[in-house]
Design a protein around this motif. Structure first.
Motif, PDB file in Angstrom:
ATOM      1  N   THR A   1       0.908  -1.064  -0.021  1.00 32.91           N
ATOM      2  CA  THR A   1      -0.069   0.141  -0.052  1.00 32.91           C
ATOM      3  C   THR A   1       1.026   1.196   0.071  1.00 32.91           C
ATOM      4  N   LEU A   2       0.614   2.254  -0.984  1.00 28.33           N
ATOM      5  CA  LEU A   2       1.379   3.343  -1.033  1.00 28.33           C
ATOM      6  C   LEU A   2       0.765   4.438  -0.363  1.00 28.33           C
ATOM      7  N   LEU A   3      -0.745   4.501  -0.636  1.00 23.48           N
ATOM      8  CA  LEU A   3      -1.621   5.502  -0.014  1.00 23.48           C
ATOM      9  C   LEU A   3      -2.793   4.960   0.327  1.00 23.48           C
TER      10      LEU A   3
ATOM     11  N   GLY B   1     -10.176  11.652  10.076  1.00 24.37           N
ATOM     12  CA  GLY B   1      -9.891  10.526   9.522  1.00 24.37           C
ATOM     13  C   GLY B   1      -8.579  10.197   9.334  1.00 24.37           C
ATOM     14  N   ASP B   2      -8.026   9.305   8.632  1.00 24.82           N
ATOM     15  CA  ASP B   2      -6.608   8.702   8.502  1.00 24.82           C
ATOM     16  C   ASP B   2      -6.063   8.965   7.162  1.00 24.82           C
ATOM     17  N   ALA B   3      -4.867   9.432   7.011  1.00 20.37           N
ATOM     18  CA  ALA B   3      -4.297   9.685   5.805  1.00 20.37           C
ATOM     19  C   ALA B   3      -2.956   9.332   5.668  1.00 20.37           C
ATOM     20  N   PHE B   4      -2.486   8.428   5.212  1.00 26.37           N
ATOM     21  CA  PHE B   4      -1.103   7.998   4.903  1.00 26.37           C
ATOM     22  C   PHE B   4      -0.629   8.055   3.651  1.00 26.37           C
ATOM     23  N   LEU B   5       0.551   8.928   3.158  1.00 29.47           N
ATOM     24  CA  LEU B   5       1.188   8.321   1.753  1.00 29.47           C
ATOM     25  C   LEU B   5       2.599   8.314   1.844  1.00 29.47           C
ATOM     26  N   MET B   6       2.992   6.995   1.499  1.00 27.44           N
ATOM     27  CA  MET B   6       4.147   6.416   2.097  1.00 27.44           C
ATOM     28  C   MET B   6       4.294   6.435   3.459  1.00 27.44           C
TER      29      MET B   6
END
Length: 230
Positions: A5-7, A61-66
C-alpha cells in the motif's frame, strides 16, 4: 512486484477554504497501480490531488502517503514528500526562457543534486523514457503540445517518484496525442510507479482501461469495487 500500500485515505474530509469538497472519503492505492479519477468540473478531482501534495488540507480520518501522515505533516516535511512525487499539470508549467535540458537541470539542482555528470546522466535517462532523447536542446515554444507534455512527464520522473499525480494531462491535446500520452503513463505504471490521473475524457478511459474512482456529490466512489467479488 509485491503489492504494498502506497496511499491510504480513510474517512477523510478534503477542504478548500471553509468548504468541504469531499466528505468521508476512503481510497487505497497500491504500488504500480494506475487509477483514473473522474467526475464533473468542480467535483473535487483536482482537490483530491492537491491534498496529496499538501496544497490543501485533509481533515479528520486517517491519511497516509508512503511514510507521511498527511493529517499531521509538518510544514518542513512537505518539500521532502513532494520530492517523492511526480506532478504533471495540464498547462505544462515549463520555464519558457530555457531549453528542455536546462528545465530539467533546474529541478534536479533545486532538489539537491550537485554532481554534473550524475545530473546529465539522469536527464538523458528520463528523456529516453519519454521518447524525447533528441529534443533536449529545444526551447519549449519549439515543441508541440504533446512534446511539451512528454517533457513535463520526464520532469516528473527525475527523482524516481513512487507516485505520479497527473491533473488532466491530456486536457490541451488532440485525441491522437492524448492517446500517446496515456500509453506513456500506462507504461510508466507497469514499470512500478503508481499513477493517479484526473480526467473527464471518457473515451480515453474506455480505450486505456484501468481502475476508476469517481468524485460525485461530495463523495469518492470506487467504480471497480462492485466487480472485485466477481
Amino acid at each position: 512486484m509485491e503489492e504494498t500500500t502506497l496511499l491510504r485515505l480513510e474517512n477523510v474530509d478534503i477542504c478548500r477554504e471553509e468548504n468541504v469538497i469531499l466528505h468521508n472519503a476512503s481510497f487505497v492505492l497500491k504500488n504500480g497501480e494506475f487509477v483514473y479519477v473522474i467526475g464533473k468540473v468542480g467535483s473535487g478531482k483536482s482537490s483530491l490531488l492537491k491534498s496529496l501534495y499538501c496544497e490543501i488540507p485533509i481533515m479528520n480520518g486517517d491519511a497516509f502517503l508512503m511514510e507521511y501522515n498527511l493529517c499531521k505533516i509538518k510544514r518542513k516535511e512537505i518539500p521532502y514528500l513532494r520530492r517523492k512525487l511526480g506532478i504533471v499539470f495540464q498547462d505544462f508549467q515549463l520555464l519558457t526562457d530555457r531549453s528542455v535540458i536546462k528545465n530539467l537541470e533546474f529541478v534536479l539542482k533545486a532538489t539537491g543534486w550537485k554532481n554534473k555528470e550524475q545530473i546529465a546522466e539522469r536527464i538523458d535517462n528520463v528523456l529516453v523514457q519519454v521518447g524525447m532523447q533528441n529534443k533536449g536542446y529545444k526551447m519549449p515554444h519549439e515543441l508541440s503540445g504533446g512534446e511539451q507534455q512528454r517533457i513535463v512527464i520526464a520532469r516528473a520522473l527525475l527523482n524516481d517518484p513512487k507516485l505520479i499525480l497527473a491533473d488532466e494531462p491530456t486536457g490541451n491535446l488532440d485525441p491522437e496525442t492524448s492517446g500517446q500520452i496515456l500509453q506513456l503513463l500506462h507504461d510508466i505504471s507497469r514499470r512500478g510507479t503508481s499513477v493517479v490521473m484526473t480526467t473527464h475524457n471518457y473515451t480515453l478511459v474506455h480505450n486505456y482501461p484501468a481502475r476508476i474512482v469517481k468524485c460525485e456529490n461530495g463523495l469518492l466512489c470506487d467504480l471497480n469495487s462492485d466487480k472485485e467479488g466477481e
